[in-house]
Design a protein around this motif. Structure first.
Motif, PDB file in Angstrom:
ATOM      1  N   GLY A 169      83.207 131.062  69.965  1.00 47.44           N
ATOM      2  CA  GLY A 169      83.488 131.541  71.673  1.00 47.44           C
ATOM      3  C   GLY A 169      83.036 130.230  72.557  1.00 47.44           C
ATOM      4  O   GLY A 169      83.874 130.091  73.494  1.00 47.44           O
ATOM      5  N   SER A 170      82.007 129.528  72.248  1.00 47.01           N
ATOM      6  CA  SER A 170      81.373 128.441  73.277  1.00 47.01           C
ATOM      7  C   SER A 170      82.594 127.436  73.209  1.00 47.01           C
ATOM      8  O   SER A 170      83.165 127.077  74.242  1.00 47.01           O
ATOM      9  CB  SER A 170      80.196 127.862  72.786  1.00 47.01           C
ATOM     10  N   THR A 272      78.237 140.115  76.919  1.00 47.66           N
ATOM     11  CA  THR A 272      77.425 139.849  75.785  1.00 47.66           C
ATOM     12  C   THR A 272      76.231 140.988  75.795  1.00 47.66           C
ATOM     13  O   THR A 272      75.816 141.763  74.457  1.00 47.66           O
ATOM     14  CB  THR A 272      76.685 138.369  75.592  1.00 47.66           C
ATOM     15  N   ASP A 297      87.489 135.940  78.644  1.00 48.77           N
ATOM     16  CA  ASP A 297      86.382 135.868  77.595  1.00 48.77           C
ATOM     17  C   ASP A 297      86.342 136.925  76.794  1.00 48.77           C
ATOM     18  O   ASP A 297      85.640 137.774  77.225  1.00 48.77           O
ATOM     19  CB  ASP A 297      85.050 135.195  77.985  1.00 48.77           C
TER      20      ASP A 297
HETATM   21  C1  LIG Z   1      80.902 137.043  75.801  1.00 42.74           C
HETATM   22  C2  LIG Z   1      80.612 135.769  75.085  1.00 42.74           C
HETATM   23  N1  LIG Z   1      81.357 134.587  75.140  1.00 42.74           N
HETATM   24  C3  LIG Z   1      81.226 133.678  74.350  1.00 42.74           C
HETATM   25  C4  LIG Z   1      80.148 133.681  73.287  1.00 42.74           C
HETATM   26  C5  LIG Z   1      80.057 132.479  72.615  1.00 42.74           C
HETATM   27  O1  LIG Z   1      80.259 132.627  71.321  1.00 42.74           O
HETATM   28  P1  LIG Z   1      80.152 131.572  70.011  1.00 42.74           P
HETATM   29  O2  LIG Z   1      78.403 132.087  69.853  1.00 42.74           O
HETATM   30  O3  LIG Z   1      80.852 131.866  68.914  1.00 42.74           O
HETATM   31  O4  LIG Z   1      79.900 130.391  70.453  1.00 42.74           O
HETATM   32  C6  LIG Z   1      79.358 134.649  73.191  1.00 42.74           C
HETATM   33  C7  LIG Z   1      78.416 134.921  72.419  1.00 42.74           C
HETATM   34  O5  LIG Z   1      77.684 135.730  72.000  1.00 42.74           O
HETATM   35  C8  LIG Z   1      79.909 135.875  73.764  1.00 42.74           C
HETATM   36  O6  LIG Z   1      79.096 137.138  73.787  1.00 42.74           O
END
Ligand SMILES: Cc1ncc(COP(=O)(O)O)c(C=O)c1O
Length: 511
Positions: A169-170, A272, A297
């Motif tokens: 996600g990042s 999150t 997101d």
């Molecule tokens: C809403 C949201 N966006 C992005 C991320 C980042 O994802 P990743 O850990 O796969 O990089 C998270 C991770 O918990 C998340 O909850």
């Protein structure tokens, strides 16, 4: 040269030949394929034995004890057999690892993994396809694209949508904001053809709008993109932890008045901590009127494209410019597996660069043209096998179950006078704290942190924690459909026992 030194040299040479031979035997090829299958099976058996025997999510190790054990291993001297090396891994890693499939693992956004995806993992890493160019991936490129189209269609992104798998996600959020940044810069350049501004000269005025409970990777991305610490305008959320869209409109207007340049709005579909969904339809309207890039997101909430009952929570996503979806959160995929999707495939050109050796223009469909990565895993195969074996509806049904569990859990906690629940969950997390009547906030802060770390140390349960309005809270992130309400109640009881014990001992201390 003395006789003894020559013998030593011969022995050394013989050893070298021996180790070269055995090293060659460790490379997968037509000769070693049977050996490969046996070796991989022994690794799989070790995991299977550990998972079968495990009764808690972890043994509760300390960083000190693990550091001691791991750093004592001499990496310059290999063990004498693969079996010994695997036994060592069982001792130093498997024994004390954290097991997300355990019914009392409820800490972070980690899911139990689907077995078809594990088959995919074994296959993709052995073939070792790299997704950057067609000539390294052939059918895998088409399979990934097919999955991207499937996902885009379920998100409602339309016929011009496209995207690419990412590491998480990042990275997906970073790529989205990179595209938003470059689109805004391109627009500024076309608006001023005589003196097109340099990116560095306008970057300081770019602004991203995200709620106070959005993911921290938005801030991190802004920093990576050279936007500076004040680039993310934090928009307050309402009582249900959804972005306050009136506040968003006010902030956008304020920025414009100050001569700043709105670059993107980040809406979150499944925050999150709270699992809350920003008002996505409203965000799409505002971004449409204001002509701002809308990124959603949906790292966490995106899995709901498979849910018959809760898919409506994603309404509005189809109007976004870009969407993050993490298959390794809510599609029961092993880490890592995520994707970034765009409604207009032309936007992916913001990350297209050519290298003569790799992807000269006009060649076959090279996914590297759409990605921040070059060498890239065929993670899509895991999702492929999951969909072809279980089907999307089965994934959705598992999510429906955890949503029901979270609702039931919040209901139970809400009915207990010694617990305080922040919001009614929209998804599968519950944020709460042990707060018996009359307990001061400072005491509750201390006790809730103690409860969480003691549970980890005991290995009995692993739960999450977060801060809400400056106070320490606990969090259940429920992604395991095997976890029952009885398991949840046992965790609540463990929390209560430890909490009341600490409360009593504090009272004794101060009384
Ligand atoms: C809403 C949201 N966006 C992005 C991320 C980042 O994802 P990743 O850990 O796969 O990089 C998270 C991770 O918990 C998340 O909850």
């Amino acid at each position: 040269m003395s006789l003894s030194s020559s013998t030593e040299e011969e022995t050394r040479f013989a050893d070298q030949v021996e180790s070269t031979l055995s090293a060659t035997n460790q490379l997968l090829n037509s000769r070693t394929a049977p050996h490969y299958a046996a070796e991989v099976m022994s690794g799989i058996r070790a995991v299977s034995a550990q998972v079968s025997a495990g009764t808690t999510p972890c043994t509760g190790p300390t960083p000190e004890s693990l550091h001691h054990e791991v750093s004592a291993i001499d990496l310059d001297h290999p063990l004498s057999s693969p079996a010994d090396a695997l036994a060592e891994v069982e001792r130093v890693y498997l024994r004390d690892a954290v097991y997300f499939h355990d019914v009392k693992y409820a800490a972070h956004l980690n899911c139990p993994v689907a077995i078809p995806a594990l088959v995919g993992e074994a296959v993709l890493s052995a073939v070792n396809t790299s997704m950057d160019t067609w000539d390294q991936s052939t059918a895998a490129t088409h399979m990934e694209q097919h999955l991207i189209q499937w996902t885009a269609e379920r998100l409602g992104l339309g016929d011009d949508a496209d995207g690419v798998f990412t590491s998480g996600g990042s990275q997906s959020n970073l790529q989205a904001l990179l595209m938003a940044r470059n689109r805004l810069h391109a627009r500024l350049r076309s608006a001023h053809p005589d003196r097109p501004p340099r990116l560095a000269d306008v970057l300081g005025g770019f602004r991203i709008f995200a709620s106070d409970v959005s993911h921290f990777s938005v801030q991190k991305s802004a920093a990576i993109l050279g936007l500076g610490p004040e680039a993310v305008v934090v928009v307050p959320s309402d009582g249900q932890k959804r972005m306050d869209t009136d506040a968003l409109e006010r902030e956008v207007a304020r920025c414009r008045q100050e001569g700043l340049l709105p670059m993107a709005v980040v809406g979150t579909a499944g925050t999150t901590d709270f699992g809350s969904f920003d008002p996505l339809v409203r965000l799409a309207d505002i971004c449409g009127v204001e002509d701002i890039w809308l990124h959603i997101d949906a790292a966490y909430g995106g899995g709901l494209i498979t849910s018959q009952r809760h898919r409506h929570l994603l309404a509005g996503t189809g109007a976004a410019d870009s969407v993050t979806i993490d298959f390794h959160k809510t599609f029961f995929q092993p880490v890592s597996s995520s994707a970034i999707l765009v409604r207009d495939r032309a936007q992916l050109e913001h990350v297209t660069y050519y290298a003569d050796y790799l992807n000269p223009p006009g060649g076959p469909p090279n996914q590297v043209d759409k990605s921040l990565q070059t060498t890239r895993r065929f993670d899509a195969l895991k999702l492929w096998l999951t969909l072809r074996t279980m089907g999307a509806d089965a994934v959705g049904a598992l999510l429906d179950e955890v949503i029901e569990l979270a609702t039931g859990c919040a209901g139970s906690l809400g009915a207990m006078e010694d617990f305080d629940v922040v919001v009614r969950p929209a998804f599968s997390t519950v944020v709460f704290r042990y707060l018996p009547p009359g307990a001061p906030d400072e005491t509750a802060d201390r006790i809730n942190q103690q409860i969480r770390s003691e549970l980890f140390d005991s290995g009995e349960a692993i739960i999450g924690g977060t801060i809400v309005e400056g106070r320490h809270y606990l969090k259940f992130t429920l992604l395991n459909a095997e976890t029952t309400m009885a398991d949840v109640k046992e965790m609540i009881e463990l929390i209560r026992q430890r909490g009341s014990h600490h409360l009593a001992s504090e009272a004794m201390h101060h009384g």
